[in-house]
Design a protein around this motif. Structure first.
Motif, short mmCIF file in Angstrom:
data_model
loop_
_atom_site.label_atom_id
_atom_site.label_comp_id
_atom_site.label_asym_id
_atom_site.label_seq_id
_atom_site.Cartn_x
_atom_site.Cartn_y
_atom_site.Cartn_z
N LYS A 186 0.81 -1.22 0.00
CA LYS A 186 0.00 0.00 0.00
C LYS A 186 0.85 1.27 0.00
O LYS A 186 0.51 2.25 -0.67
N PHE A 187 1.95 1.26 0.73
CA PHE A 187 2.70 2.50 0.94
C PHE A 187 4.15 2.44 0.46
O PHE A 187 4.93 3.35 0.74
N GLY A 188 4.51 1.38 -0.26
CA GLY A 188 5.89 1.25 -0.73
C GLY A 188 6.34 2.42 -1.57
O GLY A 188 7.46 2.94 -1.39
N ARG A 189 5.49 2.89 -2.47
CA ARG A 189 5.87 4.01 -3.33
C ARG A 189 6.04 5.28 -2.51
O ARG A 189 6.99 6.05 -2.71
N VAL A 190 5.12 5.50 -1.56
CA VAL A 190 5.22 6.68 -0.71
C VAL A 190 6.52 6.66 0.08
O VAL A 190 7.25 7.65 0.16
N LEU A 191 6.83 5.49 0.67
CA LEU A 191 8.04 5.38 1.48
C LEU A 191 9.30 5.57 0.65
O LEU A 191 10.27 6.21 1.08
#
Length: 291
Positions: free
Chosen positions: A84-89
């Protein structure tokens, strides 16, 4: 520092209870709004996150985080946080220290031998295979020089509300006998110490066993707890015929001793509870198993 916890479970809550004042802000996720309300800590800003839903404000909170504590277990086929948040991180511009709580289960069955961090993991259980896959996914983030990833491989967790004293009081303790079976344990307070030490560590991304000094047969722990309580321990049960859940039985299929020397030498961790007796003594003195 600003702390964000993916998973505000048992270990994360105890870490915050002890070390929360070291952070300017604390935020994290739980699987329901009810769980968030039950935290009862006004310092924590809670967000909803499960397999189907994610609070849209999580991305904004991550933009201000410079410490991540990750304790959400992976699914069989996916690491839910990175999915879910890999790109954000990966796109965060700030320096971020990430602590990922894994398990010594990734080493698989070693027939009672000692294992340290130099041993190649050969997980046997599907859940441990998923953990190892998740470790590698998180470690991939450390290719970005702005991020360091410390993997803490935890032994069996115990502490307040989760220990042999409580099991005996509730009538759920079993004294299961499997010849030569050994388990490591780790008190939740010592997990907190290890997390804090990993955050203070200035080296590169790495892997650390977080376990006690004295792996021991599980029946010995129950017997000792019963002695503290002044009661007879439950009768011995042969592993082959004992009424165990599939999950409980799967733990007995692996046998190893986890070495913790690297954690002590590299992170400077001194265990408050180096063996199960010290841990149970302190829990008994604090009233566990009496109320």
């Amino acid at each position: 520092m600003n702390l964000f916890c993916f998973g505000l479970g048992y270990s994360a809550q105890h870490f915050i209870k002890t070390y929360g004042d070291h952070f300017e802000t604390i935020a994290g996720t739980a699987r329901s709004y009810y769980a968030i309300e039950r935290l009862g800590d006004p310092r924590i800003k809670g967000f909803m996150f499960d397999a189907e839903r994610a609070d849209p404000e999580i991305a904004d909170a991550l933009a201000h985080a410079d410490v991540l504590l990750v304790s959400i277990p992976p699914d069989t086929s996916v690491e839910p946080t990175l999915a879910k948040f890999g790109r954000v991180l990966s796109q965060l511009p700030q320096q971020v220290k990430i602590i990922y709580l894994s398990t010594i289960g990734v080493y698989g069955d070693r027939h009672g031998e000692w294992v340290d961090e130099t041993r190649v993991p050969v997980p046997k259980q599907p859940r441990s295979t998923s953990r190892l896959r998740a470790e590698k996914a998180w470690q991939a983030l450390s290719r970005d020089a702005r991020k360091t990833i410390q993997i803490l491989r935890l032994a069996g967790i115990y502490g307040p509300g989760r220990n042999a004293l409580v099991q005996l009081k509730n009538g759920t303790a079993q004294r299961v006998i499997k010849p030569d079976q050994i388990f490591n344990r780790i008190h939740v307070a010592d997990i907190g110490t290890a997390i804090a030490a990993a955050l203070a560590y200035e080296g590169d991304s790495d892997v650390w066993n977080v376990a006690d000094d004295e792996p021991a047969p599980p029946q010995d722990v129950i017997t000792y707890a019963a002695k503290l309580m002044g009661i007879e321990p439950p009768p011995e049960e042969d592993f082959e015929t004992a009424p165990l859940s599939a999950m409980a039985r799967s733990f007995y299929e692996e046998n190893k001793r986890a070495a913790n020397g690297k954690m002590k030498d590299g992170l400077g961790v001194t265990l408050a509870y180096p063996n199960y007796r010290d841990g149970l003594n302190a829990l008994w003195d604090a009233g566990e198993g009496r109320r």
